[in-house]
Write an enzyme that holds these catalytic residues in place. Sequence first.
Site, PDB file in Angstrom:
ATOM      1  CE  LYS A  33      -2.492   1.557   3.689  1.00 23.60           C
ATOM      2  NZ  LYS A  33      -2.441   3.014   3.768  1.00 23.60           N
ATOM      3  CG  ASP A  60      -5.110   4.301   1.669  1.00 22.64           C
ATOM      4  OD1 ASP A  60      -6.226   4.740   1.352  1.00 22.64           O
ATOM      5  OD2 ASP A  60      -4.764   4.091   2.844  1.00 22.64           O
ATOM      6  CE  LYS A  62      -7.283   6.542   4.591  1.00 25.93           C
ATOM      7  NZ  LYS A  62      -5.934   5.988   4.460  1.00 25.93           N
ATOM      8  CG  ASP A  65     -11.206  18.501  -4.157  1.00 34.26           C
ATOM      9  OD1 ASP A  65     -12.107  19.360  -4.310  1.00 34.26           O
ATOM     10  OD2 ASP A  65     -10.020  18.807  -3.966  1.00 34.26           O
ATOM     11  CB  ILE A  66     -15.655  19.534  -6.306  1.00 33.13           C
ATOM     12  CG1 ILE A  66     -14.419  20.013  -7.082  1.00 33.13           C
ATOM     13  CG2 ILE A  66     -15.947  20.456  -5.128  1.00 33.13           C
ATOM     14  CD1 ILE A  66     -14.639  21.343  -7.800  1.00 33.13           C
ATOM     15  CG  ASN A  68     -13.671  19.162 -13.143  1.00 32.89           C
ATOM     16  OD1 ASN A  68     -13.764  18.453 -14.148  1.00 32.89           O
ATOM     17  ND2 ASN A  68     -12.838  20.184 -13.054  1.00 32.89           N
ATOM     18  CB  THR A 124      -9.999   1.771  11.277  1.00 30.80           C
ATOM     19  OG1 THR A 124      -8.782   2.172  10.669  1.00 30.80           O
ATOM     20  CG2 THR A 124     -10.772   0.891  10.340  1.00 30.80           C
ATOM     21  CD  GLN A 195      -5.856   1.372  12.646  1.00 26.86           C
ATOM     22  OE1 GLN A 195      -7.031   1.734  12.740  1.00 26.86           O
ATOM     23  NE2 GLN A 195      -5.155   1.487  11.532  1.00 26.86           N
ATOM     24  NE  ARG A 216       0.778   1.751  13.209  1.00 31.13           N
ATOM     25  CZ  ARG A 216      -0.097   2.604  13.733  1.00 31.13           C
ATOM     26  NH1 ARG A 216       0.318   3.542  14.563  1.00 31.13           N
ATOM     27  NH2 ARG A 216      -1.373   2.524  13.423  1.00 31.13           N
TER      28      ARG A 216
HETATM   29  O1  C5P Z   1       0.038   0.221  11.056  1.00 29.38           O
HETATM   30  P1  C5P Z   1      -1.401  -0.060  10.794  1.00 29.38           P
HETATM   31  O2  C5P Z   1      -1.714  -1.539  10.670  1.00 29.38           O
HETATM   32  O3  C5P Z   1      -2.340   0.641  11.746  1.00 29.38           O
HETATM   33  O4  C5P Z   1      -1.646   0.572   9.341  1.00 29.38           O
HETATM   34  C1  C5P Z   1      -2.939   0.674   8.782  1.00 29.38           C
HETATM   35  C2  C5P Z   1      -2.854   1.365   7.457  1.00 29.38           C
HETATM   36  O5  C5P Z   1      -4.171   1.412   6.915  1.00 29.38           O
HETATM   37  C3  C5P Z   1      -2.344   2.805   7.518  1.00 29.38           C
HETATM   38  O6  C5P Z   1      -1.565   3.013   6.357  1.00 29.38           O
HETATM   39  C4  C5P Z   1      -3.617   3.637   7.465  1.00 29.38           C
HETATM   40  O7  C5P Z   1      -3.419   4.864   6.799  1.00 29.38           O
HETATM   41  C5  C5P Z   1      -4.544   2.756   6.632  1.00 29.38           C
HETATM   42  N1  C5P Z   1      -5.972   2.960   6.822  1.00 29.38           N
HETATM   43  C6  C5P Z   1      -6.576   2.925   8.073  1.00 29.38           C
HETATM   44  N2  C5P Z   1      -7.914   3.152   8.193  1.00 29.38           N
HETATM   45  C7  C5P Z   1      -8.660   3.397   7.110  1.00 29.38           C
HETATM   46  C8  C5P Z   1      -8.060   3.424   5.839  1.00 29.38           C
HETATM   47  C9  C5P Z   1      -6.710   3.188   5.737  1.00 29.38           C
HETATM   48  O8  C5P Z   1      -5.910   2.651   9.062  1.00 29.38           O
HETATM   49  N3  C5P Z   1      -9.968   3.552   7.222  1.00 29.38           N
END
Ligand code: C5P
Length: 240
Positions: A33, A60, A62, A65-66, A68, A124, A195, A216
């Site tokens: 990712k 990723d 994310k 925006d509008i 266009n 999350t 998380q 991580r």
């Molecule tokens: O280190 P960890 O397992 O927490 O990494 C989770 C990855 O998933 C990070 O890169 C984070 O930006 C991404 N992510 C997230 N929650 C979301 C979408 C993506 O944690 N809803």
Amino acid sequence: MAVEDRIIVPLDVPTEADAIALVEQLPQVTFWKVGLELFVSTGPEILHTLKSRNKRIFLDLKFHDIPNTVAGAIRKAASYGVDLITIHGTAGRTALKAANAAALEGSEAAGCPPPKLIAITILTSLTSRDLAFDLKIPVELPEYALQMALLAQESGLSGAVCSPQEASQLRQVCGDDFLLVCPGVRPSWSQTGDQKRTMTPAEAIKAGADYLVIGRPITAATDPVAAWERIGDELTAAGV
Ligand code: C5P
């Protein structure tokens, strides 16, 4: 698909050299990712590097925006031959539809397979408390995630990013063809960090996740290869 191929590892590092070091340290990982930090640092160069090593890519960024503006960005992103691209569901129906059309146009013009566009339901790292008190959204968090997933599905997107805790409900309502990608996955022996709504890898797959994003617990482990193997062994032992 081998269960290990359903694990996506984030390259949450600041430079291309750090990213390449991680990719070389974990040759077993087939799906990486690329998120905001690395992409802002390297630009599309890192995508070419990963493609040249036959890796699958979850871009990723994310987008939010509008219509266009997201369409323009996603048209370009889709031309790099990436496999997954994220957009926030809260960008709204018109932006989601425009983004979907742009993903097809961009990949077709570049002669590469179309990426799957997936919607962020709710980050999350957010809790029900954040949703109610700070964001002033007066619905329960699982209900909100479900509504965002349904909006994505109605807008033609391929799937959604959700917490493993919402996966079973989304799987039930959105059906088997809707891709569910779950971050917030933590083996029982790792730290949760920021998380909030986590499950173990085996629990997340049993709940209906197609792909797990695990960062991580692998990348910050003293021995990342051992952590990767331990997760694979635990998934095999759990029969998923
Ligand atoms: O280190 P960890 O397992 O927490 O990494 C989770 C990855 O998933 C990070 O890169 C984070 O930006 C991404 N992510 C997230 N929650 C979301 C979408 C993506 O944690 N809803």
